[in-house]
Scaffold this motif. Sequence first.
Motif, short mmCIF file in Angstrom:
data_model
loop_
_atom_site.label_atom_id
_atom_site.label_comp_id
_atom_site.label_asym_id
_atom_site.label_seq_id
_atom_site.Cartn_x
_atom_site.Cartn_y
_atom_site.Cartn_z
N ALA A 8 -6.49 -8.21 1.40
CA ALA A 8 -5.39 -7.95 1.52
C ALA A 8 -4.77 -6.69 1.29
O ALA A 8 -3.92 -5.75 1.76
CB ALA A 8 -4.55 -8.72 0.91
N ARG A 9 -5.63 -6.24 0.15
CA ARG A 9 -5.24 -4.91 -0.61
C ARG A 9 -5.51 -3.70 0.27
O ARG A 9 -4.95 -2.62 0.34
CB ARG A 9 -5.75 -4.83 -1.99
CG ARG A 9 -5.24 -5.30 -3.18
CD ARG A 9 -5.53 -4.88 -4.45
NE ARG A 9 -6.93 -5.81 -4.68
CZ ARG A 9 -6.94 -6.90 -5.37
NH1 ARG A 9 -5.79 -7.50 -5.81
NH2 ARG A 9 -8.04 -7.57 -5.53
N SER A 10 -6.56 -4.21 0.76
CA SER A 10 -7.32 -2.90 1.70
C SER A 10 -6.62 -2.83 3.15
O SER A 10 -6.48 -1.70 3.70
CB SER A 10 -8.92 -2.95 1.92
OG SER A 10 -9.08 -4.17 2.70
N GLU A 11 -6.30 -4.00 3.88
CA GLU A 11 -5.78 -4.19 5.21
C GLU A 11 -4.27 -4.34 5.20
O GLU A 11 -3.65 -3.91 6.47
CB GLU A 11 -6.51 -5.04 5.94
CG GLU A 11 -7.98 -4.95 6.22
CD GLU A 11 -8.68 -5.75 7.26
OE1 GLU A 11 -8.19 -6.27 8.08
OE2 GLU A 11 -9.87 -6.19 6.76
N ASN A 12 -3.77 -4.66 4.02
CA ASN A 12 -2.31 -5.01 4.19
C ASN A 12 -1.44 -4.40 2.90
O ASN A 12 -0.80 -5.01 2.30
CB ASN A 12 -2.02 -6.35 4.43
CG ASN A 12 -0.45 -6.74 4.47
OD1 ASN A 12 -0.07 -7.73 4.07
ND2 ASN A 12 0.37 -5.85 5.06
N PRO A 13 -1.70 -3.08 2.84
CA PRO A 13 -1.01 -2.35 1.32
C PRO A 13 0.47 -2.34 1.51
O PRO A 13 1.06 -2.38 3.07
CB PRO A 13 -1.80 -1.15 1.58
CG PRO A 13 -1.90 -0.81 2.84
CD PRO A 13 -2.56 -2.04 3.61
N PHE A 14 1.12 -2.19 0.37
CA PHE A 14 2.74 -2.14 0.67
C PHE A 14 2.83 -0.87 0.90
O PHE A 14 2.48 0.31 0.32
CB PHE A 14 3.38 -2.41 -0.47
CG PHE A 14 3.43 -3.90 -0.87
CD1 PHE A 14 4.60 -4.83 -0.45
CD2 PHE A 14 2.34 -4.78 -1.24
CE1 PHE A 14 4.55 -6.01 -0.44
CE2 PHE A 14 2.55 -5.88 -1.57
CZ PHE A 14 3.74 -6.67 -1.05
N PRO A 15 3.54 -0.35 2.19
CA PRO A 15 4.02 1.22 2.53
C PRO A 15 5.13 1.73 1.46
O PRO A 15 5.86 1.30 0.90
CB PRO A 15 4.30 0.75 3.94
CG PRO A 15 5.01 -0.63 3.88
CD PRO A 15 4.36 -1.30 2.91
N ASP A 16 5.13 2.93 1.88
CA ASP A 16 6.26 4.15 1.27
C ASP A 16 6.61 4.77 2.46
O ASP A 16 6.15 5.93 2.34
CB ASP A 16 5.73 4.72 0.02
CG ASP A 16 6.98 5.40 -0.77
OD1 ASP A 16 7.94 5.17 -0.22
OD2 ASP A 16 6.52 5.92 -1.66
N THR A 17 7.62 4.43 3.16
CA THR A 17 8.04 5.24 4.36
C THR A 17 9.25 6.31 3.81
O THR A 17 9.72 6.96 4.58
CB THR A 17 8.60 4.50 5.34
OG1 THR A 17 9.72 3.53 4.93
CG2 THR A 17 7.20 3.50 5.76
N GLY A 18 10.02 5.71 2.69
CA GLY A 18 11.10 6.40 2.26
C GLY A 18 12.23 5.77 2.47
O GLY A 18 13.66 6.10 1.85
N THR A 19 12.24 4.47 3.25
CA THR A 19 13.54 3.87 3.57
C THR A 19 13.17 2.40 3.24
O THR A 19 12.05 2.03 3.46
CB THR A 19 14.18 4.14 4.66
OG1 THR A 19 13.48 3.24 5.61
CG2 THR A 19 14.66 5.56 4.92
N LEU A 20 14.00 1.42 2.88
CA LEU A 20 13.95 0.15 2.86
C LEU A 20 13.53 -0.50 4.28
O LEU A 20 12.36 -1.28 4.37
CB LEU A 20 15.25 -0.86 2.18
CG LEU A 20 14.90 -2.29 2.39
CD1 LEU A 20 13.87 -2.81 1.31
CD2 LEU A 20 16.16 -2.80 1.84
N GLU A 21 14.44 -0.43 5.16
CA GLU A 21 14.03 -0.89 6.47
C GLU A 21 12.93 -0.16 7.05
O GLU A 21 11.76 -1.14 7.55
CB GLU A 21 15.10 -0.30 7.39
CG GLU A 21 15.11 -0.83 8.94
CD GLU A 21 16.13 -0.57 9.70
OE1 GLU A 21 15.95 -0.50 10.87
OE2 GLU A 21 17.23 -0.05 9.38
N GLY A 22 12.47 0.93 7.01
CA GLY A 22 11.03 1.50 7.20
C GLY A 22 10.00 0.71 6.20
O GLY A 22 8.74 0.42 7.25
N ASP A 23 10.15 0.54 5.30
CA ASP A 23 8.76 -0.12 4.34
C ASP A 23 8.88 -1.71 4.95
O ASP A 23 7.75 -1.88 5.15
CB ASP A 23 9.28 -0.15 2.88
CG ASP A 23 9.06 1.30 2.15
OD1 ASP A 23 8.66 2.07 3.00
OD2 ASP A 23 9.56 1.25 1.29
N LEU A 24 9.93 -2.30 5.15
CA LEU A 24 9.92 -3.64 5.52
C LEU A 24 9.33 -3.86 7.00
O LEU A 24 8.53 -4.55 7.10
CB LEU A 24 11.19 -4.40 5.30
CG LEU A 24 11.92 -4.52 3.83
CD1 LEU A 24 13.14 -5.01 3.87
CD2 LEU A 24 10.70 -5.17 3.26
#
Length: 209
Positions: free
Chosen positions: A72-88
């Motif tokens: 999960a850590r390697s294939e489903n990392p938590f993103p950081d796109t700059g916005t909440l909507e983009g991250d989710l």
Amino acid sequence: MTDNPVQRRPGGRTARNREKVLRATAELLLREGYEALTIARVAAAAQVADTTVYRHWPSKAHLVLDALSEMARSENPFPDTGTLEGDLRALLRQIVALLERPEVQRVVRTVVSLSGDDAEVSRAKDVFWEERFSGAADLVQRAIARGELPVGTDPYELIEDLSSLAYFRLLVTGRPLDDRVVERSLALVLNRQVSVPGPGGVSSAGIDT
């Protein structure tokens, strides 16, 4: 308090063996399923002794859950796109992409069905889910700092709300995991956050509740 096996992060040769064991576990698990997996087969595939595996993982359930945490850590990392909507949106698309894979579906169903009567297995499951959702805290704190979420937002509940429809379809209804799942889930989460009451009974959108 005793050290939990699934939380250890040793170094040196032990770390290399751990990596080999977890990689072998994930490969066997995804290819053949939980029931066919044994400690002996994992040890052989990782080219280590059975005792090396048992030294760090007291049961097959502990080993599998730790391997899934690494995956999960390697294939489903938590993103950081700059916005909440983009991250989710990015996070849920990763989740759906994983859940669309038949071998991952089989593994998820296995994890859900692991016996809750065994205290050690229950604890291993708790640690697995805690680690899986721990990255949500940073995502939520960034959104709070940008003014996109109210102070006090629960990261765990946010990710539960985001992913619950996808898991419900996988485990209960069997309906398709498509782009509509992503957009519907995202809309539900964002709308819920807008309407969450803040101090004084006023929602984050400024509407009396």
